[in-house]
Design an enzyme around this catalytic site. Structure first.
Site, PDB file in Angstrom:
ATOM      1  N   LEU A  70      -7.237 -14.008  -5.131  1.00  0.00           N
ATOM      2  CA  LEU A  70      -7.076 -12.687  -4.545  1.00  0.00           C
ATOM      3  C   LEU A  70      -5.704 -12.488  -3.914  1.00  0.00           C
ATOM      4  O   LEU A  70      -5.367 -11.385  -3.490  1.00  0.00           O
ATOM      5  CB  LEU A  70      -8.180 -12.414  -3.517  1.00  0.00           C
ATOM      6  CG  LEU A  70      -9.616 -12.463  -4.059  1.00  0.00           C
ATOM      7  CD1 LEU A  70     -10.585 -11.929  -3.019  1.00  0.00           C
ATOM      8  CD2 LEU A  70      -9.760 -11.698  -5.364  1.00  0.00           C
ATOM      9  N   GLY A 114      -4.299 -11.268  -7.496  1.00  0.00           N
ATOM     10  CA  GLY A 114      -4.922 -10.241  -6.670  1.00  0.00           C
ATOM     11  C   GLY A 114      -4.398  -8.829  -6.846  1.00  0.00           C
ATOM     12  O   GLY A 114      -4.907  -7.904  -6.209  1.00  0.00           O
ATOM     13  N   SER A 150       0.802  -1.222   0.000  1.00  0.00           N
ATOM     14  CA  SER A 150       0.000   0.000   0.000  1.00  0.00           C
ATOM     15  C   SER A 150       0.841   1.281   0.000  1.00  0.00           C
ATOM     16  O   SER A 150       0.506   2.229  -0.731  1.00  0.00           O
ATOM     17  CB  SER A 150      -0.960   0.000   1.189  1.00  0.00           C
ATOM     18  OG  SER A 150      -1.947  -0.995   1.015  1.00  0.00           O
ATOM     19  N   THR A 162      -6.163  -3.442   7.026  1.00  0.00           N
ATOM     20  CA  THR A 162      -6.000  -4.781   6.487  1.00  0.00           C
ATOM     21  C   THR A 162      -6.169  -5.798   7.612  1.00  0.00           C
ATOM     22  O   THR A 162      -6.493  -5.449   8.751  1.00  0.00           O
ATOM     23  CB  THR A 162      -4.651  -4.915   5.764  1.00  0.00           C
ATOM     24  OG1 THR A 162      -4.601  -6.171   5.082  1.00  0.00           O
ATOM     25  CG2 THR A 162      -3.475  -4.790   6.716  1.00  0.00           C
ATOM     26  N   LYS A 191     -10.392  -5.547   9.934  1.00  0.00           N
ATOM     27  CA  LYS A 191     -11.443  -4.958   9.096  1.00  0.00           C
ATOM     28  C   LYS A 191     -12.817  -4.948   9.763  1.00  0.00           C
ATOM     29  O   LYS A 191     -13.643  -4.077   9.472  1.00  0.00           O
ATOM     30  CB  LYS A 191     -11.517  -5.684   7.749  1.00  0.00           C
ATOM     31  CG  LYS A 191     -10.323  -5.442   6.858  1.00  0.00           C
ATOM     32  CD  LYS A 191     -10.512  -6.093   5.492  1.00  0.00           C
ATOM     33  CE  LYS A 191      -9.320  -5.849   4.593  1.00  0.00           C
ATOM     34  NZ  LYS A 191      -9.522  -6.401   3.233  1.00  0.00           N
ATOM     35  N   GLY A 248     -13.849 -20.127   0.210  1.00  0.00           N
ATOM     36  CA  GLY A 248     -13.659 -19.398   1.461  1.00  0.00           C
ATOM     37  C   GLY A 248     -14.896 -18.617   1.845  1.00  0.00           C
ATOM     38  O   GLY A 248     -15.729 -18.278   0.988  1.00  0.00           O
ATOM     39  N   GLY A 264     -13.717 -12.524   5.317  1.00  0.00           N
ATOM     40  CA  GLY A 264     -14.073 -11.165   4.914  1.00  0.00           C
ATOM     41  C   GLY A 264     -13.966 -10.916   3.421  1.00  0.00           C
ATOM     42  O   GLY A 264     -14.810 -10.221   2.834  1.00  0.00           O
ATOM     43  N   ASP A 305     -12.969  -2.769  -1.229  1.00  0.00           N
ATOM     44  CA  ASP A 305     -12.593  -4.067  -1.790  1.00  0.00           C
ATOM     45  C   ASP A 305     -13.575  -4.542  -2.860  1.00  0.00           C
ATOM     46  O   ASP A 305     -13.171  -5.054  -3.909  1.00  0.00           O
ATOM     47  CB  ASP A 305     -12.512  -5.123  -0.685  1.00  0.00           C
ATOM     48  CG  ASP A 305     -11.270  -4.999   0.167  1.00  0.00           C
ATOM     49  OD1 ASP A 305     -10.250  -4.482  -0.341  1.00  0.00           O
ATOM     50  OD2 ASP A 305     -11.305  -5.416   1.340  1.00  0.00           O
ATOM     51  N   TYR A 315      -1.822 -11.766  -4.090  1.00  0.00           N
ATOM     52  CA  TYR A 315      -0.957 -11.084  -5.061  1.00  0.00           C
ATOM     53  C   TYR A 315       0.516 -11.376  -4.828  1.00  0.00           C
ATOM     54  O   TYR A 315       1.363 -11.007  -5.664  1.00  0.00           O
ATOM     55  CB  TYR A 315      -1.213  -9.572  -5.053  1.00  0.00           C
ATOM     56  CG  TYR A 315      -0.978  -8.874  -3.734  1.00  0.00           C
ATOM     57  CD1 TYR A 315       0.286  -8.434  -3.362  1.00  0.00           C
ATOM     58  CD2 TYR A 315      -2.030  -8.634  -2.864  1.00  0.00           C
ATOM     59  CE1 TYR A 315       0.499  -7.790  -2.156  1.00  0.00           C
ATOM     60  CE2 TYR A 315      -1.829  -7.994  -1.652  1.00  0.00           C
ATOM     61  CZ  TYR A 315      -0.558  -7.570  -1.305  1.00  0.00           C
ATOM     62  OH  TYR A 315      -0.354  -6.936  -0.105  1.00  0.00           O
TER      63      TYR A 315
END
Length: 284
Positions: free
Chosen positions: A224, A247, A23, A68, A72, A132, A135, A108, A226
């Site tokens: 998702l 991701g 980020s 993150t 969350k 899954g 979240g 997201d 990365y």
């Protein structure tokens, strides 16, 4: 070296762990392209210190925070207001400073939707499998539910998948079916979206249980994760000649939306594409 002054806007990301985060690179790259005076800092926050961290950050005039794992959901109780999409996803990943406190958003879901569009992965009118029920899976449901034909959630603990289905009762316009990991889908699956941590960190080199059977019939596979950029799940999909996406695009587009919210700006599509290409060059 960039100078930080009293005029510098400070933002950041909070989580645990936080060492791996991309980020700061993404937000500083956006700031460079927009000529914004920004310092974006990663903050390691313990589970027991979430409320204290938010109070301190607000008092220090930190204008925006990304959130993150694993915070969350925890931050939601300490927001002075929630954007409707955050309530729908039942998670907050972006906090925007207001005089009264932080307002919580979730970028997201829209980030994944824009990523799917950018990579040309069609989900409209398709049967979507989601691996899954954490979240990320809630955000995934919100991303695709207004275009998908049906949604099929696979999870080791079936009760958690049932809880997801119950959360979206009356909110999701398409059927949601739930399964254990090794149960067969009741309809042919077109797109498989992997939302768990299987394939990264301590679970690197592993593949989600039951995913190979789903890939046999799919046209596209999305992970998702990365880092690594190509998980075993995606390698198996590529071996079968299936269209794939990791991701990074979701991470990028959710960051773009978060940046716009934090700084009260709108970035043009040509600028966004230039930032995207610059980041790909930086991370290889």
């Amino acid at each position: 070296m960039k100078s930080i002054t009293g005029k510098t806007t400070v933002c950041g990301v909070m989580g645990k762990p936080i060492e791996h985060t991309l980020s700061p690179l993404i937000h500083h790259t956006i700031a460079a392209f927009t000529k914004a005076d920004l310092a974006y800092v990663p903050f390691l926050v313990e589970d027991s210190q979430v409320e204290a961290a938010l109070k301190g950050a607000h008092a220090l005039n930190i204008r925006g925070l990304n959130v993150t794992m694993p915070h969350k959901k925890a931050v939601m109780a300490h927001c002075v207001a929630l954007d409707p999409l955050a309530s729908q996803v039942d998670a907050v990943n972006t906090l925007v400073w207001t005089p009264e406190g932080y307002k919580g958003y979730n970028t997201d879901a829209m980030g994944l939707r824009r990523a799917l569009q950018h990579q040309g992965i069609a989900y409209q009118g398709k049967n979507i499998a989601i691996l899954g029920s954490g979240g990320a899976s809630y955000a995934t449901v919100v991303s695709v539910m207004n275009g998908a034909k049906s949604i099929h959630v696979f999870n080791r603990t079936k009760a958690k998948a049932e809880a997801l289905k119950e959360h979206f009762q009356g909110k999701c316009p398409v059927p949601i079916e739930v399964y254990g990991l090794n149960e067969g889908a009741r309809l042919p699956i077109d797109v498989v979206i992997q939302t768990t941590g299987v394939g990264m960190g301590e679970l690197m080199g592993q593949i989600p249980e039951g995913s190979l059977a789903l890939l046999e019939q799919a046209q596209a596979a999305v992970d998702l994760i990365y880092n690594p950029s190509e998980t075993v799940f995606l390698k198996e999909a590529l071996h079968k000649g299936i269209q794939v996406m990791n991701g990074f695009d979701m991470l990028f587009y959710q960051a773009i939306i978060a940046y716009e919210l934090m700084h009260h700006v709108t970035l043009g599509e040509h600028l966004i594409e230039a930032i995207y290409r610059a980041l790909l060059e930086r991370i290889g």
